[in-house]
Design an enzyme around this catalytic site. Structure first.
Site, mmCIF file in Angstrom:
data_model
loop_
_atom_site.group_PDB
_atom_site.id
_atom_site.type_symbol
_atom_site.label_atom_id
_atom_site.label_comp_id
_atom_site.label_asym_id
_atom_site.label_seq_id
_atom_site.Cartn_x
_atom_site.Cartn_y
_atom_site.Cartn_z
ATOM 1 N N ASN A 121 36.281 23.082 -1.598
ATOM 2 C CA ASN A 121 36.386 21.951 -0.676
ATOM 3 C C ASN A 121 37.313 22.374 0.458
ATOM 4 O OD1 ASN A 121 36.809 19.571 0.669
ATOM 5 N ND2 ASN A 121 37.849 18.533 -1.016
ATOM 6 N N GLY B 26 47.132 20.021 -3.922
ATOM 7 C CA GLY B 26 47.919 20.561 -2.819
ATOM 8 C C GLY B 26 49.409 20.648 -3.114
ATOM 9 N N GLU C 101 41.574 11.873 -1.436
ATOM 10 C CA GLU C 101 42.032 11.721 -0.048
ATOM 11 C C GLU C 101 41.227 10.644 0.667
ATOM 12 O OE1 GLU C 101 41.807 15.905 0.933
ATOM 13 O OE2 GLU C 101 43.457 16.239 -0.470
ATOM 14 N N SER D 141 45.222 22.423 -7.376
ATOM 15 C CA SER D 141 45.996 23.667 -7.348
ATOM 16 C C SER D 141 45.446 24.763 -8.267
ATOM 17 C CB SER D 141 47.466 23.388 -7.658
ATOM 18 O OG SER D 141 48.022 22.517 -6.688
ATOM 19 N N GLU E 4 40.294 15.347 -10.795
ATOM 20 C CA GLU E 4 41.357 15.897 -9.956
ATOM 21 C C GLU E 4 42.585 14.984 -10.033
ATOM 22 O OE1 GLU E 4 39.653 18.562 -6.632
ATOM 23 O OE2 GLU E 4 39.512 16.526 -5.909
ATOM 24 N N HIS F 51 36.571 11.564 -3.277
ATOM 25 C CA HIS F 51 37.762 12.415 -3.286
ATOM 26 C C HIS F 51 38.998 11.534 -3.104
ATOM 27 C CE1 HIS F 51 40.747 15.409 -2.263
ATOM 28 N NE2 HIS F 51 39.952 16.279 -2.851
ATOM 29 N N LYS G 200 38.038 20.837 3.111
ATOM 30 C CA LYS G 200 38.748 19.719 3.750
ATOM 31 C C LYS G 200 38.664 19.871 5.278
ATOM 32 C CE LYS G 200 41.423 19.268 -0.425
ATOM 33 N NZ LYS G 200 42.636 18.834 -1.102
HETATM 34 P P1 13P Z 1 44.024 22.122 -3.938
HETATM 35 O O1 13P Z 1 43.260 23.170 -4.672
HETATM 36 O O2 13P Z 1 44.474 22.549 -2.569
HETATM 37 O O3 13P Z 1 45.118 21.527 -4.757
HETATM 38 O O4 13P Z 1 42.994 20.907 -3.653
HETATM 39 C C1 13P Z 1 42.231 20.412 -4.678
HETATM 40 C C2 13P Z 1 41.230 19.492 -4.125
HETATM 41 O O5 13P Z 1 41.561 18.423 -3.638
HETATM 42 C C3 13P Z 1 39.816 19.901 -4.137
HETATM 43 O O6 13P Z 1 38.987 18.834 -3.809
#
Ligand code: 13P
Length: 250
Positions: A9, A173, A97, A213, A167, A95, A11
């Site tokens: 992803n 992150g 976010e 992560s 997740e 997601h 982003k």
């Molecule tokens: P990270 O791997 O940067 O923690 O992000 C995970 C994520 O949100 C994948 O959708």
């Protein structure tokens, strides 16, 4: 056997040049030894070019979002048919976010799920608890409720087009990951929730990915767990070597 999947992803990262550069680097990698479906989710603006660039590759393309409507006066939005028309195969829905920053509700996510399935798009449906919920030992309840409200309006036969991505928000992150044991425990729970709602077959066949992560140095341990069928990778998917190493962890 369940499909093992590693999805990147991206982003809101990579302009068109950077995207093409990353895809070119990924195309050089030999993923054939890993029994894994590899998926990338670049930003909307790069999807068509990604599709062109990956034509001779087994890497699949996902969008990071979708609009629930067919067409019309929805300024700034992208419809299922538009995604289909540029070669998108998967869509990420729910997601954390999008849930947190763009206030996407369970009800809205349910509509997005229906819209995606109607257009034969596969879904990566994201669920996961925030830190306070984990601390209060509510994570099992939280993911169950997210599934019930956002996904469980669909029938068992549609579940073959759904992948679940667990997740934990506190691990996204942050450099902090769920331990392999924590991941296994909740993935097993999610599979049980699927069995209770649908049947043992659906539970057995649905791929459940871990995200939060995941890095080359921890992927192997996490993926080794029985109910972890791969990963949804954020930061580490922006580097071709790291992403490839994670794919090859299987
Ligand atoms: P990270 O791997 O940067 O923690 O992000 C995970 C994520 O949100 C994948 O959708």
């Amino acid at each position: 056997m369940r499909t093992q999947i590693v999805a990147g992803n991206w982003k809101m990262n990579c302009n068109l040049d950077e995207s093409q550069h990353l895809l070119n680097a990924l195309k050089q990698k030999d993923f054939s030894k890993a029994d894994v479906e590899v998926v990338v989710a670049p930003p909307y603006t790069n999807l068509y070019a990604a599709h062109q660039s990956l034509k001779d590759s087994s890497i699949k393309i996902s969008s990071q979002n979708i609009n629930e409507n067919e067409k019309g006066a929805f300024t700034g939005e992208v419809s299922p048919d538009m995604l289909k028309s540029v070669g998108v195969e998967y869509v990420i829905i729910g997601h954390s976010e999008r849930r947190a920053i763009y206030a996407e509700s369970d009800e809205l996510l349910a509509k997005k799920v229906t819209a995606a399935l109607k257009h034969d798009l596969k879904i990566m449906f994201c669920i996961g608890e925030v830190l306070e919920q984990r601390k209060a030992d509510k994570h099992f309840e939280v993911v169950k409720e997210q599934l019930e409200k956002g996904l469980f309006h669909i029938g068992a036969s549609d579940m073959k087009n759904v992948v679940i991505a667990y997740e934990p928000v506190w691990a996204i992150g942050t450099g902090e990951t769920a331990s392999p044991e924590q991941a296994q425990e909740i993935h097993e729970h999610i599979r049980k929730v699927l069995a209770d709602k649908y049947n043992a077959d659906v539970a057995e066949q649905t791929s459940i990915l871990y995200g939060g992560s995941v890095k080359p140095n921890n992927a192997k341990e996490i993926f080794a767990k029985k109910d972890v069928d791969g990963g949804l990778i954020g930061g580490a998917s922006l580097d071709a070597d790291s992403f490839a190493e994670i794919v090859m962890s299987f």
